[in-house]
Design an enzyme around this catalytic site. Structure first.
Site, PDB file in Angstrom:
ATOM      1  N   GLU A   1      10.654  45.731 -36.403  1.00 49.69           N
ATOM      2  CA  GLU A   1      10.747  44.586 -37.322  1.00 49.69           C
ATOM      3  C   GLU A   1       9.667  43.556 -37.003  1.00 49.69           C
ATOM      4  O   GLU A   1       9.130  42.916 -37.907  1.00 49.69           O
ATOM      5  CB  GLU A   1      12.161  43.979 -37.259  1.00 49.69           C
ATOM      6  CG  GLU A   1      13.182  44.908 -37.916  1.00 49.69           C
ATOM      7  CD  GLU A   1      14.574  44.830 -37.344  1.00 49.69           C
ATOM      8  OE1 GLU A   1      14.898  43.878 -36.605  1.00 49.69           O
ATOM      9  OE2 GLU A   1      15.367  45.755 -37.636  1.00 49.69           O
TER      10      GLU A   1
ATOM     11  N   LYS B   1      19.405  40.818 -32.999  1.00 51.45           N
ATOM     12  CA  LYS B   1      18.488  40.390 -34.070  1.00 51.45           C
ATOM     13  C   LYS B   1      18.795  38.927 -34.445  1.00 51.45           C
ATOM     14  O   LYS B   1      19.185  38.153 -33.567  1.00 51.45           O
ATOM     15  CB  LYS B   1      18.557  41.363 -35.251  1.00 51.45           C
ATOM     16  CG  LYS B   1      18.359  42.812 -34.773  1.00 51.45           C
ATOM     17  CD  LYS B   1      18.142  43.813 -35.850  1.00 51.45           C
ATOM     18  CE  LYS B   1      17.980  45.195 -35.228  1.00 51.45           C
ATOM     19  NZ  LYS B   1      17.719  46.241 -36.215  1.00 51.45           N
TER      20      LYS B   1
ATOM     21  N   HIS C   1       9.375  45.524 -31.256  1.00 49.90           N
ATOM     22  CA  HIS C   1      10.370  46.066 -32.180  1.00 49.90           C
ATOM     23  C   HIS C   1       9.708  46.319 -33.541  1.00 49.90           C
ATOM     24  O   HIS C   1       8.826  45.564 -33.957  1.00 49.90           O
ATOM     25  CB  HIS C   1      11.545  45.100 -32.328  1.00 49.90           C
ATOM     26  CG  HIS C   1      12.709  45.721 -33.025  1.00 49.90           C
ATOM     27  ND1 HIS C   1      12.756  45.854 -34.392  1.00 49.90           N
ATOM     28  CD2 HIS C   1      13.833  46.286 -32.549  1.00 49.90           C
ATOM     29  CE1 HIS C   1      13.880  46.472 -34.721  1.00 49.90           C
ATOM     30  NE2 HIS C   1      14.550  46.747 -33.624  1.00 49.90           N
TER      31      HIS C   1
ATOM     32  N   GLY D   1      21.753  47.947 -32.626  1.00 51.04           N
ATOM     33  CA  GLY D   1      21.664  46.787 -33.500  1.00 51.04           C
ATOM     34  C   GLY D   1      23.031  46.412 -34.043  1.00 51.04           C
ATOM     35  O   GLY D   1      23.845  45.793 -33.356  1.00 51.04           O
TER      36      GLY D   1
ATOM     37  N   GLU E   1      12.804  54.271 -31.293  1.00 51.97           N
ATOM     38  CA  GLU E   1      13.562  53.882 -32.488  1.00 51.97           C
ATOM     39  C   GLU E   1      12.834  54.365 -33.736  1.00 51.97           C
ATOM     40  O   GLU E   1      11.902  53.700 -34.211  1.00 51.97           O
ATOM     41  CB  GLU E   1      13.700  52.360 -32.555  1.00 51.97           C
ATOM     42  CG  GLU E   1      14.449  51.753 -31.381  1.00 51.97           C
ATOM     43  CD  GLU E   1      15.091  50.420 -31.747  1.00 51.97           C
ATOM     44  OE1 GLU E   1      16.315  50.323 -31.592  1.00 51.97           O
ATOM     45  OE2 GLU E   1      14.401  49.504 -32.211  1.00 51.97           O
TER      46      GLU E   1
HETATM   47  P1  13P Z   1      20.733  49.443 -35.889  1.00 51.85           P
HETATM   48  O1  13P Z   1      21.567  49.928 -34.737  1.00 51.85           O
HETATM   49  O2  13P Z   1      21.360  48.330 -36.672  1.00 51.85           O
HETATM   50  O3  13P Z   1      20.221  50.559 -36.730  1.00 51.85           O
HETATM   51  O4  13P Z   1      19.426  48.767 -35.227  1.00 51.85           O
HETATM   52  C1  13P Z   1      18.746  49.467 -34.266  1.00 51.85           C
HETATM   53  C2  13P Z   1      17.712  48.587 -33.689  1.00 51.85           C
HETATM   54  O5  13P Z   1      16.757  48.219 -34.354  1.00 51.85           O
HETATM   55  C3  13P Z   1      17.892  48.119 -32.323  1.00 51.85           C
HETATM   56  O6  13P Z   1      16.752  47.467 -31.853  1.00 51.85           O
END
Ligand code: 13P
Length: 250
Positions: free
Chosen positions: A96, A11, A94, A233, A167
């Site tokens: 996000e 990220k 993703h 992540g 996810e």
């Molecule tokens: P986390 O492992 O921090 O929950 O994030 C997962 C993720 O969005 C990977 O793309």
């Protein structure tokens, strides 16, 4: 039959110097991995990471790309630019990106097709929000997201040149993980959705789990028959934690 793939999604974290340090620490810890190991870093770190992973089994990934070859798209990066930097994988769609940057199923599809045609392996993210799971339409939604993203690809391309990451949005960065059974079941549903259009390609396509995956829960998740790895992540930002997750490859 399917080779697992464990990818770190950093990220918006790490400067070039920090990125080089992280992969330099990581490399000896994952040298014996029997799965594919990928780090998806911010684009400013491509050069530093590409240099640091030379001669290792770690592959370089990006976190997004545009579908056009070039042009007036301020702030965007093309597949050719990524490839020229040594990138082999690219995270697309993703949650996000969907939530904060207006990414839609239609643009995820354009990006996915462009990535495959350019010889990059897209890691296409799908997943439901909490309220969508509670309303009971997780299965329909993840199949829809997946099939829209893959539209325009051949069965051969789906089988060999794409990775899907399931996810659940409610599990990302929250410390809440889908149970092993929930993750396995939903990934099985995605696989059957792929089978309905692409036939036996469904048996070959790799589908990861992502969402608060860490050294503690990775073993159980990785033991599930439908789960072909993880998109990690927070736990990918520490070499030791990420290497422990990689250590649970099948
Ligand atoms: P986390 O492992 O921090 O929950 O994030 C997962 C993720 O969005 C990977 O793309």
């Amino acid at each position: 039959m399917r080779k697992p793939i464990i990818a770190g999604n950093w990220k918006m974290n790490k400067t070039p110097a920090e990125a080089a340090q992280l992969v330099t620490e990581l490399a000896p810890l994952v040298a014996d991995a029997s799965c594919d190991v990928v780090v998806c870093t911010p684009a400013v770190n491509f050069a530093a990471v590409a240099e640091a992973i030379k001669g290792t089994n770690i592959k370089l990934g990006a976190q997004n790309m545009h579908w056009k070859e070039s042009g007036a798209y301020t702030g965007e990066l093309s597949a050719a630019m990524l490839k020229a930097c040594g990138v082999e994988y690219v995270v697309l769609g993703h949650s996000e990106r969907r939530q904060y940057f207006g990414e839609t199923d239609a643009t995820v599809n354009l990006r996915t097709v462009a990535a495959v045609k350019a010889g990059l392996t897209p890691i296409v993210c799908v997943g439901e929000k909490k309220e969508e799971r509670e309303a009971g339409y997780t299965n329909a939604l993840v199949v829809y997201q997946t099939l829209i993203a893959l539209t325009g690809l051949t069965a051969e391309e789906v089988a060999k040149k794409v990775v899907i990451a399931y996810e659940p949005v409610w599990a990302i960065g929250t410390g809440l993980t889908a149970t092993d059974e929930q993750a396995n079941e939903t990934i099985g549903v995605i696989r059957e959705g792929i089978r309905s259009v692409y036939g036996d390609a469904a048996d070959e396509v790799r589908i990861q789990y992502g969402g608060s995956m860490n050294p503690k829960n990775a073993k159980g998740l990785m033991a599930q028959p439908e789960i072909d790895g993880g998109l990690i992540g927070g736990a990918s930002l520490k070499a030791e934690d990420f290497s422990k997750v990689v250590g649970f490859d099948k």
